[in-house]
Motif scaffolding. Structure first.
Motif, short mmCIF file in Angstrom:
data_model
loop_
_atom_site.label_atom_id
_atom_site.label_comp_id
_atom_site.label_asym_id
_atom_site.label_seq_id
_atom_site.Cartn_x
_atom_site.Cartn_y
_atom_site.Cartn_z
N GLU A 169 0.87 -1.18 0.00
CA GLU A 169 0.00 0.00 0.00
C GLU A 169 0.90 1.22 0.00
OE1 GLU A 169 -3.59 0.19 0.45
OE2 GLU A 169 -3.57 -1.91 -0.13
N GLN A 170 1.90 1.20 -0.89
CA GLN A 170 2.94 2.22 -0.82
C GLN A 170 2.41 3.63 -0.98
OE1 GLN A 170 4.57 2.23 -5.29
NE2 GLN A 170 5.52 0.73 -4.01
N SER A 171 1.27 3.81 -1.62
CA SER A 171 0.80 5.17 -1.86
C SER A 171 -0.12 5.68 -0.75
CB SER A 171 0.11 5.24 -3.22
OG SER A 171 -0.82 4.22 -3.32
N GLN A 172 -0.28 4.92 0.35
CA GLN A 172 -1.11 5.39 1.46
C GLN A 172 -0.40 6.48 2.27
OE1 GLN A 172 -4.16 4.35 0.82
NE2 GLN A 172 -4.57 3.47 2.81
N GLY A 173 0.93 6.38 2.36
CA GLY A 173 1.68 7.30 3.20
C GLY A 173 2.05 8.58 2.47
N ALA A 174 2.86 9.38 3.16
CA ALA A 174 3.29 10.67 2.59
C ALA A 174 4.26 10.43 1.44
CB ALA A 174 3.96 11.49 3.67
N TRP A 175 4.26 11.35 0.48
CA TRP A 175 5.21 11.31 -0.65
C TRP A 175 6.19 12.46 -0.50
CZ3 TRP A 175 4.87 8.74 -5.79
CH2 TRP A 175 4.05 7.61 -5.75
N ILE A 176 7.38 12.25 -1.08
CA ILE A 176 8.34 13.36 -1.10
C ILE A 176 8.67 13.70 -2.55
CG2 ILE A 176 9.35 13.10 1.20
CD1 ILE A 176 11.61 11.53 -0.11
N TYR A 177 9.07 14.94 -2.76
CA TYR A 177 9.22 15.46 -4.12
C TYR A 177 10.56 16.18 -4.27
CZ TYR A 177 4.27 14.76 -3.45
OH TYR A 177 3.06 14.20 -3.13
N HIS A 178 11.13 16.02 -5.45
CA HIS A 178 12.36 16.75 -5.75
C HIS A 178 12.17 17.43 -7.10
CE1 HIS A 178 16.63 17.60 -5.68
NE2 HIS A 178 16.63 17.31 -6.97
N ASN A 179 12.26 18.75 -7.12
CA ASN A 179 12.03 19.48 -8.37
C ASN A 179 13.25 19.34 -9.29
OD1 ASN A 179 12.22 22.31 -9.95
ND2 ASN A 179 10.13 21.62 -9.72
N VAL A 180 13.03 18.84 -10.51
CA VAL A 180 14.16 18.68 -11.44
C VAL A 180 13.96 19.51 -12.71
CG1 VAL A 180 14.85 16.41 -10.59
CG2 VAL A 180 13.16 16.55 -12.44
N GLY A 181 12.96 20.37 -12.73
CA GLY A 181 12.77 21.24 -13.89
C GLY A 181 11.57 22.14 -13.68
N HIS A 182 11.66 23.34 -14.25
CA HIS A 182 10.52 24.25 -14.16
C HIS A 182 10.61 25.24 -15.31
CE1 HIS A 182 13.78 26.33 -12.01
NE2 HIS A 182 13.26 27.41 -12.54
N THR A 183 9.55 26.00 -15.52
CA THR A 183 9.59 26.97 -16.61
C THR A 183 10.40 28.20 -16.19
OG1 THR A 183 8.33 28.32 -18.14
CG2 THR A 183 7.33 27.95 -15.99
N ARG A 184 11.16 28.69 -17.15
CA ARG A 184 11.97 29.89 -16.91
C ARG A 184 11.13 31.16 -17.03
NH1 ARG A 184 17.68 29.59 -15.96
NH2 ARG A 184 17.78 27.40 -15.42
N ASP A 185 9.99 31.05 -17.71
CA ASP A 185 9.16 32.26 -17.90
C ASP A 185 7.68 31.84 -17.89
OD1 ASP A 185 9.07 31.19 -20.65
OD2 ASP A 185 11.02 32.15 -20.90
N ASP A 186 7.05 31.77 -19.06
CA ASP A 186 5.62 31.45 -19.09
C ASP A 186 5.39 29.94 -18.88
OD1 ASP A 186 5.25 34.07 -19.70
OD2 ASP A 186 4.62 33.75 -21.77
#
Ligand code: KG4
Ligand code: ZN
Length: 396
Positions: A169-186
């Motif tokens: 039931e691995q998705s019952q607990g909390a998740w952690i996130y690491h941002n590896v990309g985002h928009t530079r503008d729009d």
């Protein structure tokens, strides 16, 4: 543990939404009041009007969500609300209401990051289908009007590359996130909205561009790669997870569309269309289609093709780099059929599983907020009484 029914409230942008979700895996009710009609004539969301509309809608929307769920205020177990990111005034309406409700009912209040909500929309959808064996880590593309983010995501208690465990039931607990990309503008959705406004096609831009693009040739206008800047692997010499970056940029393609309009004498027909549509109350696709020439349809189809190919290409490069087995694609732009088709085709070639929320759960809704709150409910991770809106709240 017994089932927990969480009331979710979402008011970060131009949708007032409330939903009841049972134990993070079953949508019991889901009500979304869209403000599109209010913002349409301005070609974009007007923050002051958004706050006013949320104030008007919040009580009836919450009441309707409870009624549809066959619940009352007293019978719910917790209240979850979007804390950010989003428009400060809009967020405050949801938070103030949720805080007052939690205080009056003496129920726990859970603050949720909107971006985590979009990721949980996929988990919720998969749990509803009975799929509990998602290979982690996951690479999640959150692509909406305000965001274009790539996250590496995994359950807190799973090892970095843990394979699925039978019956887990691995998705019952909390998740952690690491941002590896985002928009530079729009953001990608913002580019859809701005191009639709520029071409006088209506608001919001994504759905109308998607429908018009079906009538145009996606290869008619060639956008140069430099117009969608690829800036991935900018710190390749220190190729660690922390230093790699898969960034997006969509302001260049918007400018390229503007240049195309100027150099192809399209300004006069666009102004004509703007006047004609202003005279039609709530124009539909056929109204817009009937006053679009072929060159506009080709331009729109080529724009959509370029943005979709960039999103798919960049996400798959990141998936290869981080050796993930699963992709999540979520947020308003994930409602786009062309985007879904191309992700499915390309992921299949690479042996990757790709999951999307249903179209209803792709755009802003409160079911995703109530679902994301469930692990916090289990962990008793409740909001402090002084919790407030955070317009620039980050994830990971
Ligand atoms: O997730 P969402 O409802 O709100 C934000 O968090 O921003 O996303 C709204 C965005 C808008 O920019 C809208 O134009 C875009 O999602 N969108 C689409 C489609 N439906 C909504 N973009 C492309 N194709 C669609 N079918
Ligand atoms: Zn959103």
């Amino acid at each position: 543990m017994a089932n927990a029914d969480i009331l979710g409230i979402e008011s970060s942008c131009d949708e007032t939404a409330a939903a009841v979700v049972r134990s993070g895996e079953q949508v019991v009710s889901n009500v979304v009041f869209s403000q599109i009609a209010t913002h349409q004539e301005y070609g974009g969301v007007v923050p002051e009007l958004a706050s006013r509309e949320h104030l008007r809608a919040i009580v009836p929307v919450v009441r309707q969500a409870l009624k549809q769920a066959g619940q009352c205020y007293e019978s719910i177990d917790a209240i979850a609300v979007t804390q950010g990111p989003g428009l400060a005034g809009a967020l405050l309406v949801g938070i103030s209401y949720a805080k007052a409700l939690a205080f009056a009912l003496q129920k726990p209040l859970i603050a949720v990051n909107h971006l985590e909500g979009h990721i949980h929309a996929v988990l919720l959808e998969e749990k509803q289908k009975g799929n509990r064996h998602i290979r982690v880590p996951v690479l999640a593309l959150v692509v909406s009007g305000g965001h274009t983010h790539l996250y590496l995501a995994r359950p807190l208690n799973a090892a970095a590359s843990e394979p699925p465990r039978a019956g887990s039931e691995q998705s019952q607990g909390a998740w952690i996130y690491h941002n590896v990309g985002h928009t530079r503008d729009d953001a990608a959705g913002e580019a859809f909205d701005k191009v639709a406004k520029l071409l006088a096609l209506g608001y919001p831009g994504g759905p109308i561009i998607e429908r018009l693009a079906e009538h145009g040739k996606p290869q008619a206008v060639k956008f140069l790669p430099a117009q969608i800047k690829h800036r991935d692997r900018k710190h390749k010499q220190n190729a660690t997870i922390q230093s790699l970056s898969f960034d997006f940029s969509y302001s260049g393609i918007k400018t390229a569309v503007l240049r195309y309009v100027e150099t192809h004498n399209m300004k006069a027909p666009i102004e004509g269309r703007r006047r004609q549509l202003a005279a039609v109350p709530n124009p539909g696709t056929q109204d817009v289609l009937s006053i679009c020439d072929q060159s506009t349809l080709d331009l729109v189809a080529s724009f959509q093709w370029a943005v979709v190919e960039d999103l798919v290409g960049k996400t798959l490069s990141a998936a290869r780099e981080y050796e993930v087995g699963t992709l999540f694609v979520t947020g308003g732009v994930a409602a786009n059929r062309q985007l879904r088709r191309r992700f499915e085709e390309q992921s299949r070639r690479e042996g990757l599983a790709v999951y999307f929320p249903s179209r209803v759960l792709s755009t802003d809704n409160a079911a995703m907020i109530a679902a994301a709150a469930y692990p916090k409910f289990l962990a008793k991770d409740f909001a402090a009484p002084q919790v407030s809106a955070e317009a620039s709240l980050r994830l990971g």
